[in-house]
Design a protein around this motif. Structure first.
Motif, short mmCIF file in Angstrom:
data_model
loop_
_atom_site.label_atom_id
_atom_site.label_comp_id
_atom_site.label_asym_id
_atom_site.label_seq_id
_atom_site.Cartn_x
_atom_site.Cartn_y
_atom_site.Cartn_z
N SER A 73 7.83 77.49 39.31
CA SER A 73 8.28 76.41 38.45
C SER A 73 7.20 76.14 37.42
CB SER A 73 8.54 75.14 39.26
OG SER A 73 9.62 75.36 40.14
N ASP A 92 11.91 72.10 44.29
CA ASP A 92 12.81 73.22 44.07
C ASP A 92 14.18 72.88 44.66
OD1 ASP A 92 14.21 75.71 44.30
OD2 ASP A 92 12.30 76.75 44.15
N ASN A 118 16.84 71.29 34.38
CA ASN A 118 16.96 72.55 33.66
C ASN A 118 16.86 72.30 32.16
OD1 ASN A 118 17.81 74.80 35.68
ND2 ASN A 118 19.05 73.06 36.25
N LYS A 167 11.61 80.14 35.86
CA LYS A 167 13.04 79.87 35.95
C LYS A 167 13.60 79.46 34.59
CE LYS A 167 12.39 78.22 40.67
NZ LYS A 167 12.36 77.05 41.55
N TRP A 196 18.50 77.00 37.35
CA TRP A 196 18.74 77.16 38.79
C TRP A 196 19.58 76.00 39.29
CZ3 TRP A 196 15.42 79.43 43.09
CH2 TRP A 196 14.93 80.70 42.73
N THR A 218 21.79 81.22 39.08
CA THR A 218 20.35 81.48 39.06
C THR A 218 20.03 82.45 37.94
OG1 THR A 218 20.25 81.24 41.47
CG2 THR A 218 18.37 82.25 40.39
N ASN A 255 16.33 83.85 35.92
CA ASN A 255 14.89 83.81 35.70
C ASN A 255 14.53 84.52 34.40
OD1 ASN A 255 14.74 82.63 38.19
ND2 ASN A 255 13.77 84.37 39.21
N PRO A 264 20.76 80.94 44.47
CA PRO A 264 19.33 81.05 44.77
C PRO A 264 19.14 80.81 46.25
CG PRO A 264 19.79 78.85 43.94
CD PRO A 264 21.12 79.59 44.02
#
Length: 316
Positions: A13, A29, A198, A218, A221, A226, A228, A307
């Motif tokens: 993160s 998370d 997000n 990220k 998520w 999900t 990345n 995730p």
């Protein structure tokens, strides 16, 4: 069957810039795990025959071939990925054109701008202009629209929940959808508070690709989506005996953002992909992505429906 070991990398993160908002800035998370890997070996079910690629799914969609197929067109949609969890398309919107305002009921929609420029308007956010490399995230139940600005079409790679139908405000005329009719309704609960965890957008080439450093962070998520940002330096090509890993329950696909990314996917020889290409590893297929030796630094953007997706690695 063969004994399989797990290796799962927990993405870090990080905060990637004020204009993109904070990514899990000091927050827990949303899908935590207890450890970076499972301590012991275990048995994992794997299909005896590789899961086939049914159209429009392909192991490797090349951007050059997509553009050639639509040469001379300004407004077009090229289906790229269709699986039980996610749909993805390349979408071109002509100069001066604007989409209808719409929203999605229960899942986000995201896209990556490949070419051109677009003004993005999302309820609750100041409109902004997104250009090549922008990664845009629209939380569920937020109306949004896209308007191409400039003298050429805008081109985006868009990912949505599979089969999800857009909803429209009453001042728009819904696009026809075979097998459905649109009716007036009210609904609860209200729009997502997704922006708390997000970013609405990431300007990749300004915020990430502004140096020669690796990056593993990220983009978006939640419990149903999900993505990345995986950036790294060139690597030697591993031997073909290095199978990589497989996912027992989900299909994974990647958008190539910069550089060159090499892939070995079960049933296919090693190949390399370039910016704008999309690569898919069907559920249950061994796959091994790596940054190709022909570019100093490369970035791929993976898309998964859950995730933290389980990576099953061979023990031999």
């Amino acid at each position: 069957m063969k004994a399989i070991a797990l290796l799962t990398a927990a993405a870090i993160s990080v905060t990637i810039g004020v204009s993109a908002q904070a990514q899990f800035n000091g927050r827990e998370d949303p899908m935590p795990v207890t450890a970076p890997k499972i301590a012991e070996q275990y048995w994992s079910a794997k299909p005896t025959k590789p899961t086939p690629y049914a159209a429009p799914n392909k192991v490797h969609w090349k951007l050059s071939e997509i553009l050639a197929a639509h040469r001379g067109q300004t407004d077009w949609v090229q289906p790229i990925v269709r699986n039980p969890e996610q749909d993805a398309d390349y979408i071109s919107l002509g100069a001066g054109k604007k989409t209808k305002r719409r929203m999605y009921a229960d899942d986000r929609v995201v896209w990556i701008v490949q070419d051109g420029a677009m003004r993005v308007s999302i309820d609750g956010t100041e409109p902004f202009v997104a250009t090549k490399g922008f990664m845009v995230n629209v939380p569920f139940r937020h109306y949004y629209s896209i308007e191409t600005v400039g003298e050429k079409p805008s081109l985006r790679f868009e990912v949505r929940q599979a089969g999800s139908a857009p909803l429209y405000p009453l001042d728009e005329t819904p696009d026809a959808r075979p097998g459905y009719e649109y009716v007036k309704v009210t609904g609860t609960p209200g729009p997502s508070k997704d922006r708390d965890t997000n970013p609405i957008y990431v300007d990749f080439f300004k915020q990430i690709a502004n140096d020669d450093k690796n990056y593993n962070g990220k983009f978006v998520w939640d419990d149903h989506f999900t993505s990345n940002i995986l950036r790294g330096k060139a690597q030697p090509i591993a031997p073909a005996t290095s199978k990589g890993h497989f996912h027992g329950d989900w299909t994974e696909f990647w958008f190539i953002m910069e550089g060159k990314v090499g892939y070995q996917i079960e049933g296919y020889p090693y190949f390399e992909s370039e910016p704008g290409d999309v690569v898919t590893a069907q559920k249950g297929r061994w796959h091994r992505p790596s940054n190709a030796p022909g570019a100093p630094i490369s970035t791929r953007i993976p898309f998964n429906p859950r995730p933290v997706i389980l990576h099953n690695f061979a023990t031999d």
